[in-house]
Design a protein around this motif. Structure first.
Motif, short mmCIF file in Angstrom:
data_model
loop_
_atom_site.label_atom_id
_atom_site.label_comp_id
_atom_site.label_asym_id
_atom_site.label_seq_id
_atom_site.Cartn_x
_atom_site.Cartn_y
_atom_site.Cartn_z
N SER A 178 111.09 24.72 127.18
CA SER A 178 112.55 24.76 127.08
C SER A 178 113.04 26.16 126.77
O SER A 178 112.43 26.90 126.00
N ASN A 179 114.17 26.49 127.38
CA ASN A 179 114.93 27.69 127.04
C ASN A 179 116.29 27.19 126.58
O ASN A 179 117.25 27.17 127.33
N PRO A 180 116.37 26.74 125.32
CA PRO A 180 117.60 26.09 124.84
C PRO A 180 118.63 27.14 124.40
O PRO A 180 118.33 28.32 124.33
N PRO A 181 119.86 26.70 124.11
CA PRO A 181 120.83 27.64 123.53
C PRO A 181 120.33 28.10 122.16
O PRO A 181 120.05 27.27 121.30
N TYR A 182 120.19 29.42 121.98
CA TYR A 182 119.62 29.89 120.71
C TYR A 182 120.39 31.06 120.10
O TYR A 182 119.93 31.70 119.17
N ILE A 183 121.56 31.37 120.64
CA ILE A 183 122.36 32.44 120.03
C ILE A 183 123.23 31.82 118.93
O ILE A 183 123.85 30.77 119.13
N ALA A 184 123.26 32.45 117.76
CA ALA A 184 124.05 31.93 116.64
C ALA A 184 125.54 32.03 116.95
O ALA A 184 125.97 32.95 117.65
N LEU A 232 108.56 27.23 123.75
CA LEU A 232 109.99 27.44 123.53
C LEU A 232 110.37 28.90 123.66
O LEU A 232 109.78 29.76 122.99
N GLU A 233 111.37 29.16 124.50
CA GLU A 233 111.95 30.50 124.51
C GLU A 233 112.95 30.60 123.35
O GLU A 233 113.60 29.62 122.99
N HIS A 234 113.04 31.80 122.78
CA HIS A 234 113.96 31.99 121.65
C HIS A 234 114.44 33.42 121.59
O HIS A 234 114.00 34.27 122.39
N1 GLN Z 1 118.50 35.17 126.67
C1 GLN Z 1 119.90 34.91 126.73
C2 GLN Z 1 120.63 36.13 126.26
O1 GLN Z 1 120.48 36.60 125.18
C3 GLN Z 1 120.25 33.70 125.91
C4 GLN Z 1 119.74 32.48 126.55
C5 GLN Z 1 119.76 31.31 125.66
O2 GLN Z 1 120.51 31.18 124.71
N2 GLN Z 1 118.90 30.42 125.95
O3 GLN Z 1 121.38 36.69 126.97
#
Ligand code: GLN
Length: 276
Positions: A178-184, A232-234
């Motif tokens: 998964s590459n989920p939403p990970y930006i705060a 997991l991508e983060h």
């Molecule tokens: N990698 C993306 C970025 O920082 C963010 C993708 C994501 O939230 N999965 O631009």
């Protein structure tokens, strides 16, 4: 302002954007590929072509991402259609595809959670035709894009509309990626560059950046076979936190991998065989 009668060659030097962006928009407006720019360098553009080009340049100058303007982006050597319902595939994300290709057993079942454009699932299915790949997303608009990308790339992927694990029942997989939403929420990057135009729910969890990663790590066990990998991508500063979540949930072989920029970009572990 581009006017009719200009030659393809002259335009390559005259457009106001960076060289690569000029070339991409020129190809798009004139229906040429890179070779065509050379072989047709003396061709003079028409009135409609000049208008189209001026329109594309204006959109770019307003900040719209090149990938949305031309409607596609290359990822893992494949062409992906994109629109503003999906994140633009990033080169960084090729890492999780490589890791999944190496780790998925022969004829194994793989799951891509939050597939967006389908980048991970389609690239994996394309490279591993033996695999059974499922991809899910909560957004039906994203799934429409992902389905088209599977079809155009000749990849067999099963798609499910699902809020994370909700629609999966008791299904289990040999690998989940998964590459989920990970930006705060509130992160300054959300208000900069391409991200301003991308679907906000695909970028941020509207919390501390780890909420979606936590949801996946805390619930994946019921959907993994023993020894199956969770990848997991983060974000650039989340590797230690993601590894800690994996360890806390009893995963073994917990580790992180670096992207081409040398940043720990993917973390993962295997479901322990000892899990009852
Ligand atoms: N990698 C993306 C970025 O920082 C963010 C993708 C994501 O939230 N999965 O631009």
């Amino acid at each position: 302002m581009i006017v009719a009668g200009a030659t393809v060659k002259a335009l390559q030097a005259a457009l106001p954007l960076a060289a690569l962006e000029n070339r991409i928009l020129l190809c798009h407006a004139l229906g040429l590929n890179r070779v065509g720019l050379i072989t047709q360098s003396e061709r003079e553009i028409g009135v409609d072509e000049a208008a189209a080009l001026n329109n594309l340049i204006a959109r770019r100058q307003r900040g719209e991402p090149i990938a949305y303007i031309v409607g596609k982006r290359e990822f893992f050597g494949l062409d992906f259609a994109v629109n503003d319902a999906v994140l633009i595939p990033r080169p960084d994300t090729e890492l999780i595809v490589e890791l999944a290709i190496e780790r998925l057993p022969q004829a194994g079942r793989a799951l891509d959670m939050g597939t967006g454009s389908g980048a991970i699932a389609v690239a994996l299915a394309h490279s591993r035709p033996d695999a059974q790949v499922t991809a899910l997303d909560v957004s039906s608009a994203a799934l429409e894009v992902a389905r088209a990308n599977a079809a155009s790339n000749g990849a067999t992927v099963r798609f499910l509309e699902s809020d994370w694990f909700a629609a999966l029942g008791t299904e289990r997989f040999d690998l989940i990626a998964s590459n989920p939403p990970y930006i705060a929420s509130g992160d300054a990057h959300l208000a900069q560059g391409d991200l301003r135009f991308e679907p906000v729910n695909a970028l941020t969890d509207h919390a501390d950046g780890l909420a979606a990663l936590r949801t996946i790590i805390d619930n994946a066990e019921q959907h993994l076979h023993p020894t199956a990998w969770l990848l997991l991508e983060h974000g650039y500063d989340q590797a230690a936190a993601v590894r800690a979540l994996l360890v806390h949930n009893g995963y073994s072989d917990v580790q992180s991998w670096r992207d081409l920029a040398g940043i720990e970009r993917v973390s993962g572990g295997r479901l322990s065989t000892k899990t009852p």
